[in-house]
Design a protein around this motif. Sequence first.
Motif, short mmCIF file in Angstrom:
data_model
loop_
_atom_site.label_atom_id
_atom_site.label_comp_id
_atom_site.label_asym_id
_atom_site.label_seq_id
_atom_site.Cartn_x
_atom_site.Cartn_y
_atom_site.Cartn_z
N GLN A 61 -31.91 -23.52 -85.62
CA GLN A 61 -31.39 -22.57 -86.61
C GLN A 61 -30.67 -21.40 -85.95
O GLN A 61 -29.78 -20.80 -86.55
N THR A 62 -31.07 -21.05 -84.73
CA THR A 62 -30.43 -19.90 -84.08
C THR A 62 -29.10 -20.27 -83.44
O THR A 62 -28.13 -19.53 -83.54
N PRO A 108 -24.08 -18.97 -90.69
CA PRO A 108 -24.33 -17.90 -89.72
C PRO A 108 -25.69 -17.26 -89.94
O PRO A 108 -26.21 -17.29 -91.06
N PRO A 109 -26.27 -16.70 -88.89
CA PRO A 109 -27.56 -16.01 -89.06
C PRO A 109 -27.37 -14.74 -89.89
O PRO A 109 -26.24 -14.27 -90.07
N ARG A 110 -28.46 -14.21 -90.40
CA ARG A 110 -28.38 -13.01 -91.23
C ARG A 110 -28.23 -11.79 -90.34
O ARG A 110 -29.20 -11.32 -89.76
N ILE A 111 -27.00 -11.31 -90.23
CA ILE A 111 -26.70 -10.21 -89.31
C ILE A 111 -27.44 -8.93 -89.71
O ILE A 111 -28.07 -8.29 -88.87
N TYR A 124 -34.31 -17.70 -92.51
CA TYR A 124 -34.37 -16.45 -93.25
C TYR A 124 -35.24 -15.41 -92.54
O TYR A 124 -34.89 -14.24 -92.46
N LEU A 125 -36.39 -15.85 -92.01
CA LEU A 125 -37.35 -14.88 -91.49
C LEU A 125 -37.39 -14.80 -89.97
O LEU A 125 -37.52 -13.73 -89.40
N ILE A 126 -37.32 -15.96 -89.32
CA ILE A 126 -37.64 -15.99 -87.90
C ILE A 126 -36.42 -15.77 -87.02
O ILE A 126 -36.49 -15.04 -86.02
N VAL A 127 -35.28 -16.36 -87.39
CA VAL A 127 -34.08 -16.21 -86.56
C VAL A 127 -33.70 -14.74 -86.34
O VAL A 127 -33.43 -14.35 -85.20
N PRO A 128 -33.71 -13.89 -87.40
CA PRO A 128 -33.39 -12.48 -87.14
C PRO A 128 -34.33 -11.83 -86.12
O PRO A 128 -33.90 -11.03 -85.30
N LYS A 129 -35.61 -12.23 -86.17
CA LYS A 129 -36.57 -11.66 -85.22
C LYS A 129 -36.24 -12.11 -83.80
O LYS A 129 -36.30 -11.32 -82.85
N LEU A 130 -35.92 -13.39 -83.67
CA LEU A 130 -35.60 -13.92 -82.34
C LEU A 130 -34.35 -13.25 -81.78
O LEU A 130 -34.34 -12.80 -80.63
N PRO A 164 -32.10 -16.12 -104.60
CA PRO A 164 -31.53 -17.49 -104.62
C PRO A 164 -30.03 -17.48 -104.87
O PRO A 164 -29.31 -18.33 -104.34
N VAL A 165 -29.54 -16.51 -105.65
CA VAL A 165 -28.11 -16.46 -105.96
C VAL A 165 -27.32 -16.08 -104.71
O VAL A 165 -26.31 -16.71 -104.38
N THR A 166 -27.77 -15.04 -104.00
CA THR A 166 -27.02 -14.62 -102.81
C THR A 166 -27.07 -15.69 -101.72
O THR A 166 -26.12 -15.84 -100.96
N GLU A 167 -28.18 -16.45 -101.66
CA GLU A 167 -28.29 -17.45 -100.61
C GLU A 167 -27.46 -18.70 -100.90
O GLU A 167 -27.02 -19.37 -99.99
N HIS A 168 -27.30 -19.03 -102.19
CA HIS A 168 -26.67 -20.31 -102.51
C HIS A 168 -25.27 -20.21 -103.11
O HIS A 168 -24.62 -21.21 -103.32
#
Lengths: 273, 262
Positions: A41-42, A51-54, A155-161, B105-109
């Motif tokens: 995922q990263t 893209p990852p969540r900047i 959603y949760l882990i990639v930003p932390k990494l 869910p809306v922003t993600e999809h």
Amino acid sequence: MKVSTMPLPVKEIFGYTGKTFLSLLDSLNTISVLINSVFYQTFISPLTGRPPRIRASIVEMVRTGYNSVPIVSLISFFVGVILALQAAYQLKKFGALIYVADLVGISLTRELGPILTAVLVSGRSGSAFAAEIGSMKAAEEIDALVTMGINPIRYLIVPKLIALMIMMPALTLIADFSGITGGTILASTMLGLSPGAYIEQTINSLAIQDIFTGLVKALAFGIVITLVGVYQGLRVEGGAEDVGKRTTAAVVASIILVIVFDLFFTILFFFFT
Amino acid sequence: MEKAIEVKGLVTHYGTREILKNVTFSIPRGMTTVILGGSGSGKSTLLRHIIGLLKPTKGNIFINERDITSLSEIEMIDVRKKMGVLFQGAALLNSLTVSDNVALPVTEHTKLQGSTIDIMVRMKLDLVGLSGSGGLYPSQLSGGMKKRAGIARAMALDPDLLFLDEPSAGLDPVTAAGLDELIVRLKKVFKITIVVVTHELPSIHIIADYAVMLNRGEIVFTGTMDELKMSDDPQIVSFLARRPPDDSLAPGDYLKTITGNS
């Protein structure tokens, strides 16, 4: 009922060994699946247009990195002072006080900078990762993400990494700098060396690879701390009590693994630099 | 009767313990189906399989004629966009406001603009009766409001299927009745298929069109509510009459139980 011919203690030993082995195998499997998907995922997923969540990564960087700056600089400053004092204790016997600068500089950049930072970050952020993910798991929030079609790892882990991969080397640089500052201040006040000479000696003694190997270690420690924290968090079953246990386990395991990896890298760099 | 969900020969294990024993049934489209059963009957496990959180040991689950047990995680995303789930504790993300939870869910999809998403979120919050609470955090909401916010989030992408896991668990009777009314309204307005896992008798009578009943991992009944009420199966009768099952042991068996020589 047929009576078993095996004596009970022997049976228990076999049973215990088998159970331990199976659960070990199970955790190994979980860990490798986790590592695999976190790295996918990263590094791979962004290439396929996800893209990852900047923004989330920046938030995590502030939490794990920026907020650790005071404690990291304070601790490494003191360690710099202590190192300089301990070095002076031996070196003054030979009239070689100026070499305090070499010792402080090299041991901080190669070894103590990364390891101090890693221990502090495991305590601050590794535990926070485990607690955050653990309580989300306990409250079914992770399951909720999955059912919304959102990959919890992305959603949760990639930003932390990402945050720790960038902030660990950055914090290590700060630790190096503030440790050397500590050494300089001690040397110029208590050892009677001039600050200019001390700094010059430090610069002359340090090779770029000293700093570089320290930063490579820091990067690896960042990955280790993140993975251990989230692994322990994801293992939470049940309620708040388990979250506490897993948080403790995360800190203990990441400090142990950091030391193990440190040994590994030190051996590697000893032979290959 | 068109089928929205079909479960065929589902067998599942928790460790080595068998939870669901060869379960086969289907859920009709456009109706509210309740999955009934006492505690430990396997109904929550069944729901977790239908929404794809667990993989079965054996058997198939068809949602809109696609077998979700053989889909990859990426293919599952398409199925998941078409379904909404309300978890028992609502499972709102505590770090986000109610609005951000519903918008998630809306922003993600989708690639919709922020202002469009804002309007969608306000519509969904209004739908569940939470207008004006969007700026609050989940920890500031009461139990009933959390569930409503959870329903708003589940409805965010206008799903065909809505799953509710014990919506009235832990709520007072008045709040629970309000939630039942909301469920009835959702079905009327959106004509969606709703699946509710519950054991609350009063809400079953209000919301359900169709029932599936489980006992100890086996299906004991599938059919309409009228058929359920007419049934003379002792398990169903005692469930509907809130009578504990007769599981007292014969004296000989009781002796065996307490001496451990079973």
